[in-house]
Design a protein around this motif. Sequence first.
Motif, PDB file in Angstrom:
ATOM      1  N   SER A   1      -0.724   4.818   5.224  1.00  0.00           N
ATOM      2  CA  SER A   1      -1.824   4.696   4.277  1.00  0.00           C
ATOM      3  C   SER A   1      -3.131   5.154   4.919  1.00  0.00           C
ATOM      4  O   SER A   1      -4.009   5.681   4.237  1.00  0.00           O
ATOM      5  CB  SER A   1      -1.929   3.272   3.751  1.00  0.00           C
ATOM      6  N   ALA A   2      -3.269   4.994   6.231  1.00  0.00           N
ATOM      7  CA  ALA A   2      -4.468   5.494   6.900  1.00  0.00           C
ATOM      8  C   ALA A   2      -4.560   7.005   6.757  1.00  0.00           C
ATOM      9  O   ALA A   2      -5.614   7.553   6.453  1.00  0.00           O
ATOM     10  CB  ALA A   2      -4.445   5.102   8.378  1.00  0.00           C
TER      11      ALA A   2
ATOM     12  N   LEU B   1      -5.278   7.968   3.116  1.00  0.00           N
ATOM     13  CA  LEU B   1      -6.679   7.738   2.776  1.00  0.00           C
ATOM     14  C   LEU B   1      -7.594   8.749   3.460  1.00  0.00           C
ATOM     15  O   LEU B   1      -8.554   9.227   2.864  1.00  0.00           O
ATOM     16  CB  LEU B   1      -7.079   6.331   3.206  1.00  0.00           C
TER      17      LEU B   1
ATOM     18  N   LEU C   1      -5.522   3.338  -3.781  1.00  0.00           N
ATOM     19  CA  LEU C   1      -5.737   2.623  -2.523  1.00  0.00           C
ATOM     20  C   LEU C   1      -7.218   2.363  -2.301  1.00  0.00           C
ATOM     21  O   LEU C   1      -7.622   1.265  -1.947  1.00  0.00           O
ATOM     22  CB  LEU C   1      -5.235   3.481  -1.354  1.00  0.00           C
TER      23      LEU C   1
ATOM     24  N   ASP D   1       0.793  -1.217   0.000  1.00  0.00           N
ATOM     25  CA  ASP D   1       0.000   0.000   0.000  1.00  0.00           C
ATOM     26  C   ASP D   1       0.830   1.273   0.000  1.00  0.00           C
ATOM     27  O   ASP D   1       0.332   2.344  -0.303  1.00  0.00           O
ATOM     28  CB  ASP D   1      -0.907   0.040   1.233  1.00  0.00           C
TER      29      ASP D   1
ATOM     30  N   SER E   1      -8.783  -1.323  -2.099  1.00  0.00           N
ATOM     31  CA  SER E   1      -9.117  -1.914  -0.808  1.00  0.00           C
ATOM     32  C   SER E   1     -10.508  -1.572  -0.317  1.00  0.00           C
ATOM     33  O   SER E   1     -11.004  -2.241   0.576  1.00  0.00           O
ATOM     34  CB  SER E   1      -8.120  -1.452   0.259  1.00  0.00           C
ATOM     35  N   CYS E   2     -11.123  -0.563  -0.833  1.00  0.00           N
ATOM     36  CA  CYS E   2     -12.358  -0.093  -0.220  1.00  0.00           C
ATOM     37  C   CYS E   2     -13.545  -0.149  -1.164  1.00  0.00           C
ATOM     38  O   CYS E   2     -14.679  -0.317  -0.722  1.00  0.00           O
ATOM     39  CB  CYS E   2     -12.197   1.350   0.248  1.00  0.00           C
TER      40      CYS E   2
ATOM     41  N   TYR F   1      -9.032  -0.781   9.153  1.00  0.00           N
ATOM     42  CA  TYR F   1      -8.752  -1.262   7.817  1.00  0.00           C
ATOM     43  C   TYR F   1      -7.293  -1.341   7.404  1.00  0.00           C
ATOM     44  O   TYR F   1      -6.784  -2.384   7.087  1.00  0.00           O
ATOM     45  CB  TYR F   1      -9.418  -0.365   6.770  1.00  0.00           C
ATOM     46  N   THR F   2      -6.655  -0.190   7.329  1.00  0.00           N
ATOM     47  CA  THR F   2      -5.458  -0.114   6.504  1.00  0.00           C
ATOM     48  C   THR F   2      -4.251  -0.713   7.189  1.00  0.00           C
ATOM     49  O   THR F   2      -4.229  -0.893   8.399  1.00  0.00           O
ATOM     50  CB  THR F   2      -5.142   1.332   6.097  1.00  0.00           C
ATOM     51  N   SER F   3      -3.246  -0.996   6.415  1.00  0.00           N
ATOM     52  CA  SER F   3      -2.119  -1.750   6.919  1.00  0.00           C
ATOM     53  C   SER F   3      -1.156  -0.917   7.740  1.00  0.00           C
ATOM     54  O   SER F   3      -0.331  -1.457   8.442  1.00  0.00           O
ATOM     55  CB  SER F   3      -1.370  -2.393   5.757  1.00  0.00           C
TER      56      SER F   3
ATOM     57  N   LEU G   1      -9.510   4.599  10.410  1.00  0.00           N
ATOM     58  CA  LEU G   1      -9.062   3.743   9.310  1.00  0.00           C
ATOM     59  C   LEU G   1      -7.948   2.821   9.765  1.00  0.00           C
ATOM     60  O   LEU G   1      -7.887   1.661   9.368  1.00  0.00           O
ATOM     61  CB  LEU G   1      -8.588   4.598   8.139  1.00  0.00           C
ATOM     62  N   ARG G   2      -7.077   3.346  10.616  1.00  0.00           N
ATOM     63  CA  ARG G   2      -5.963   2.515  11.059  1.00  0.00           C
ATOM     64  C   ARG G   2      -6.473   1.372  11.931  1.00  0.00           C
ATOM     65  O   ARG G   2      -6.018   0.248  11.836  1.00  0.00           O
ATOM     66  CB  ARG G   2      -4.963   3.372  11.829  1.00  0.00           C
TER      67      ARG G   2
END
Length: 110
Positions: free
Chosen positions: A66-67, A70, A28, A20, A32-33, A60-62, A56-57
């Motif tokens: 990326s959180a 996004l 992204l 990501d 992923s979404c 979802y996100t890695s 988001l963290r």
Amino acid sequence: MAVGAAVLLTGAVARAQNLDAEKPPARLFADSCASCHRSPRGLAKGRFTLTLAWFLRDHYTSGPDSAKTLASYLVSVDDAAAAKARPAAKSGKPAGTSRAPRPPASVTGR
Ligand code: HEC
């Protein structure tokens, strides 16, 4: 010489370590979404970028990067939509029909 090697390596290494990390936010989101959320619009719901990034963290996100990426993206998408506020938006057509929405210009200028 070293620069060339670094450029060659970064692509492969970044892919191997974190898929990501190098993606632009629209990508992204699409990857992923979008399977569940058809559009990035309306997800930020007026939240701050920071609280959204936390959400988001957690969910979802890695990673935090990326959180955050996004979160800024979602917020900016909503801001752009509010700025436009086209009357056509009311006409019953769902907002999220396109799978890969383009980020507004403000995304890159964080
Ligand atoms: C497997 C399906 C699925 C995927 C994939 C998914 N989500 Fe969600 N998401 C949901 C569901 C279900 C909810 C809860 C909706 C609700 O409570 O109204 C939700 C809620 C949210 C919310 C809160 C919305 C609110 O009403 O407060 C945000 C923001 C969000 N998702 C963003 C994302 C982002 C960004 C991604 C990609 C990293 C993503 N989601 C990927 C299913 C998904």
